[in-house]
Design an enzyme around this catalytic site. Sequence first.
Site, PDB file in Angstrom:
ATOM      1  N   HIS A 265      85.903  35.282 -63.993  1.00  0.00           N
ATOM      2  CA  HIS A 265      87.202  34.253 -63.854  1.00  0.00           C
ATOM      3  C   HIS A 265      87.845  33.895 -65.143  1.00  0.00           C
ATOM      4  CE1 HIS A 265      89.807  31.537 -62.019  1.00  0.00           C
ATOM      5  NE2 HIS A 265      88.885  30.489 -61.498  1.00  0.00           N
ATOM      6  N   HIS A 304      93.336  42.577 -60.588  1.00  0.00           N
ATOM      7  CA  HIS A 304      93.376  41.058 -60.199  1.00  0.00           C
ATOM      8  C   HIS A 304      93.441  41.152 -58.686  1.00  0.00           C
ATOM      9  CE1 HIS A 304      94.750  37.138 -59.631  1.00  0.00           C
ATOM     10  NE2 HIS A 304      94.829  36.987 -60.933  1.00  0.00           N
ATOM     11  N   ASP A 361      94.510  37.647 -68.757  1.00  0.00           N
ATOM     12  CA  ASP A 361      93.306  37.509 -69.968  1.00  0.00           C
ATOM     13  C   ASP A 361      93.212  38.753 -70.838  1.00  0.00           C
ATOM     14  OD1 ASP A 361      91.950  35.126 -69.065  1.00  0.00           O
ATOM     15  OD2 ASP A 361      91.280  36.504 -67.117  1.00  0.00           O
TER      16      ASP A 361
HETATM   17  C1  LIG Z   1      89.531  40.573 -61.186  1.00  0.00           C
HETATM   18  C2  LIG Z   1      88.536  41.465 -60.450  1.00  0.00           C
HETATM   19  C3  LIG Z   1      87.592  40.667 -60.130  1.00  0.00           C
HETATM   20  C4  LIG Z   1      89.150  41.674 -58.922  1.00  0.00           C
HETATM   21  O1  LIG Z   1      88.390  42.280 -58.097  1.00  0.00           O
HETATM   22  P1  LIG Z   1      88.659  42.678 -56.750  1.00  0.00           P
HETATM   23  O2  LIG Z   1      90.168  42.368 -56.230  1.00  0.00           O
HETATM   24  O3  LIG Z   1      87.566  42.346 -55.866  1.00  0.00           O
HETATM   25  O4  LIG Z   1      88.605  44.437 -56.636  1.00  0.00           O
HETATM   26  P2  LIG Z   1      87.405  45.208 -56.389  1.00  0.00           P
HETATM   27  O5  LIG Z   1      86.170  45.035 -57.121  1.00  0.00           O
HETATM   28  O6  LIG Z   1      87.426  45.365 -55.082  1.00  0.00           O
HETATM   29  O7  LIG Z   1      87.840  46.323 -57.303  1.00  0.00           O
HETATM   30  C5  LIG Z   1      88.616  47.568 -56.398  1.00  0.00           C
HETATM   31  C6  LIG Z   1      88.517  49.117 -57.138  1.00  0.00           C
HETATM   32  O8  LIG Z   1      88.867  48.811 -58.551  1.00  0.00           O
HETATM   33  C7  LIG Z   1      87.899  49.170 -59.594  1.00  0.00           C
HETATM   34  N1  LIG Z   1      87.970  48.123 -60.451  1.00  0.00           N
HETATM   35  C8  LIG Z   1      88.426  46.889 -60.223  1.00  0.00           C
HETATM   36  N2  LIG Z   1      88.468  46.105 -61.431  1.00  0.00           N
HETATM   37  C9  LIG Z   1      88.262  47.138 -62.464  1.00  0.00           C
HETATM   38  C10 LIG Z   1      88.284  47.323 -63.937  1.00  0.00           C
HETATM   39  N3  LIG Z   1      88.535  46.056 -64.550  1.00  0.00           N
HETATM   40  N4  LIG Z   1      87.942  48.272 -64.502  1.00  0.00           N
HETATM   41  C11 LIG Z   1      87.651  49.520 -63.780  1.00  0.00           C
HETATM   42  N5  LIG Z   1      87.603  49.299 -62.428  1.00  0.00           N
HETATM   43  C12 LIG Z   1      87.910  48.337 -61.731  1.00  0.00           C
HETATM   44  C13 LIG Z   1      86.475  48.717 -58.773  1.00  0.00           C
HETATM   45  O9  LIG Z   1      85.269  49.569 -59.258  1.00  0.00           O
HETATM   46  C14 LIG Z   1      87.067  49.397 -57.449  1.00  0.00           C
HETATM   47  O10 LIG Z   1      86.786  50.638 -57.330  1.00  0.00           O
HETATM   48  P3  LIG Z   1      86.260  51.499 -55.959  1.00  0.00           P
HETATM   49  O11 LIG Z   1      87.319  51.142 -54.888  1.00  0.00           O
HETATM   50  O12 LIG Z   1      86.280  52.933 -56.502  1.00  0.00           O
HETATM   51  O13 LIG Z   1      84.893  51.095 -55.800  1.00  0.00           O
HETATM   52  C15 LIG Z   1      88.243  42.871 -60.908  1.00  0.00           C
HETATM   53  O14 LIG Z   1      89.737  43.511 -61.085  1.00  0.00           O
HETATM   54  C16 LIG Z   1      87.386  42.637 -62.294  1.00  0.00           C
HETATM   55  O15 LIG Z   1      86.419  42.679 -62.180  1.00  0.00           O
HETATM   56  N6  LIG Z   1      88.432  42.822 -63.298  1.00  0.00           N
HETATM   57  C17 LIG Z   1      87.769  42.764 -64.660  1.00  0.00           C
HETATM   58  C18 LIG Z   1      87.494  41.101 -64.869  1.00  0.00           C
HETATM   59  C19 LIG Z   1      88.642  40.288 -65.111  1.00  0.00           C
HETATM   60  O16 LIG Z   1      89.710  40.716 -66.112  1.00  0.00           O
HETATM   61  N7  LIG Z   1      88.825  38.971 -64.711  1.00  0.00           N
HETATM   62  C20 LIG Z   1      90.157  38.488 -64.728  1.00  0.00           C
HETATM   63  C21 LIG Z   1      90.810  38.114 -63.430  1.00  0.00           C
HETATM   64  S1  LIG Z   1      92.319  37.291 -64.163  1.00  0.00           S
END
Ligand SMILES: CC(C)(COP(=O)(O)OP(=O)(O)OC[C@H]1O[C@@H](n2cnc3c(N)ncnc32)[C@H](O)[C@@H]1OP(=O)(O)O)[C@@H](O)C(=O)NCCC(=O)NCCS
Length: 426
Positions: A265, A304, A361
């Site tokens: 987050h 996101h 971010d």
């Molecule tokens: C923000 C976040 C938690 C959203 O997660 P989410 O909507 O639950 O998406 P998921 O975790 O289900 O990811 C979907 C797919 O994309 C991939 N993915 C998601 N974010 C990724 C990232 N930053 N880098 C690489 N792969 C990523 C996942 O591995 C998943 O792949 P798969 O379908 O092959 O398993 C996630 O994108 C993330 O961890 N980002 C990095 C942290 C970040 O920048 N957070 C700030 C948010 S403002």
Amino acid sequence: MTDSLSVRDNRTNAEYELPISDGTIRAVDLLRITADDEPLVSYDPGFVNTAACRSAITYIDGDAGILEYRGYPIEQLAEHSTHLETAYLLLNGQLPTAEELADWEHLVNTHRLLPDNVKTLIHGFRYDAHPMAMMMSAVASFHTFYRDSRNITDPEARELNIVRLIGKMPTLAAFAYRHSVGRPYVYPDDSLGYCENFLAMLFQGAEPKYEADPRLVRALEVLFILHADHEQNCSTNAVRAVASAGNDPYTSCGAGIGALFGPLHGGANEAVLRMLREIKTVDRVPEFIAGVKDGKGRLMGFGHRVYKNYDPRAKIIKHATEQVFEAVGVDNPLLKIAIELEKIALQDDYFVKRRLYPNVDFYSGLIYEALTFPPEMFTVLFAVPRTVGWLSQWQEGVTDPEAKISRPKQIYTGIRTRDYAHLGER
Ligand SMILES: CC(C)(COP(=O)(O)OP(=O)(O)OC[C@H]1O[C@@H](n2cnc3c(N)ncnc32)[C@H](O)[C@@H]1OP(=O)(O)O)[C@@H](O)C(=O)NCCC(=O)NCCS
């Protein structure tokens, strides 16, 4: 067209008609669908497709990349507004008149000082304590000083404690920072605006009057506007859940700070900088991307839960980054790595297919670093403006006649009834 959903339960052959309103079905209507006397429950870890409240504060269309506060596009607010004006808008539903704005700014200014005991509380932390832990404890402690904050049904008490917290957050953040760097606290200066005064409380040295570069003040103002609210994100959900038990804004926002601390987050921009440092040089970017695709970690600052096209805040922040770098005159090698990462990832099938784009971010950490903040302060710089969103949502939650104490269901996967085994029998 009938606004309903026809459901046939193939277990029982029973048919049901579920009303649809506002594009939703009511989860409680599923309780009518039963088999073996067990009502149907929806399973939704992370609330990916569950609305927990009605809200008139922030509108997001993730596919179209739209973010609006009370109907105003974020791009227009970032260009023309200030953080305090945006705070007024989020809390009250409309932009203030010139007179209302002046009164509001004055009111917030009068609440910038901290109770003296809070300084003692901050002093009690080790020099290397994370400032988010200090913030969380101090904000939670505020209700012990302002006992009227527990009168959440009294509109005057609500208003007073909302403005108190907005006024105090920058002072608290600055004191937590100065504690961690072993410098004396700088008290609020009434002649300075919200963001300018914040910079002064953070960075003033021996000079009699701290003068911030107006470009930096504006950049901070823009960052604060972008971070002010983001509908039902993890920390806002935490605030609303804690508030649903009848809690005051300080206890509720303390929980929000805890949620924001998480690397998925608010901690993501700190993680972005760590990642850029790990990559070290531009030529190592392809190798790093290959590692991410191989499952060796995530590309921090990308992806996101809601924005699956682009994060409109990322565009604005990229522009602010360029302005800050121009103002401070630093040629930061990490910025070059970030730009290269973005360029390669945006063309790569792995990221394109999963609709992963830079989020807010990705660049904010670089701005904060250029402003000489240590990484531990990044999430604090998110918490200060987000407090406005938390308070707007807290207020909406505690006055919502449909709100109920937050209490999700579970699917029990453990062992059922068994007899207690005494120590010698295990
Ligand atoms: C923000 C976040 C938690 C959203 O997660 P989410 O909507 O639950 O998406 P998921 O975790 O289900 O990811 C979907 C797919 O994309 C991939 N993915 C998601 N974010 C990724 C990232 N930053 N880098 C690489 N792969 C990523 C996942 O591995 C998943 O792949 P798969 O379908 O092959 O398993 C996630 O994108 C993330 O961890 N980002 C990095 C942290 C970040 O920048 N957070 C700030 C948010 S403002």
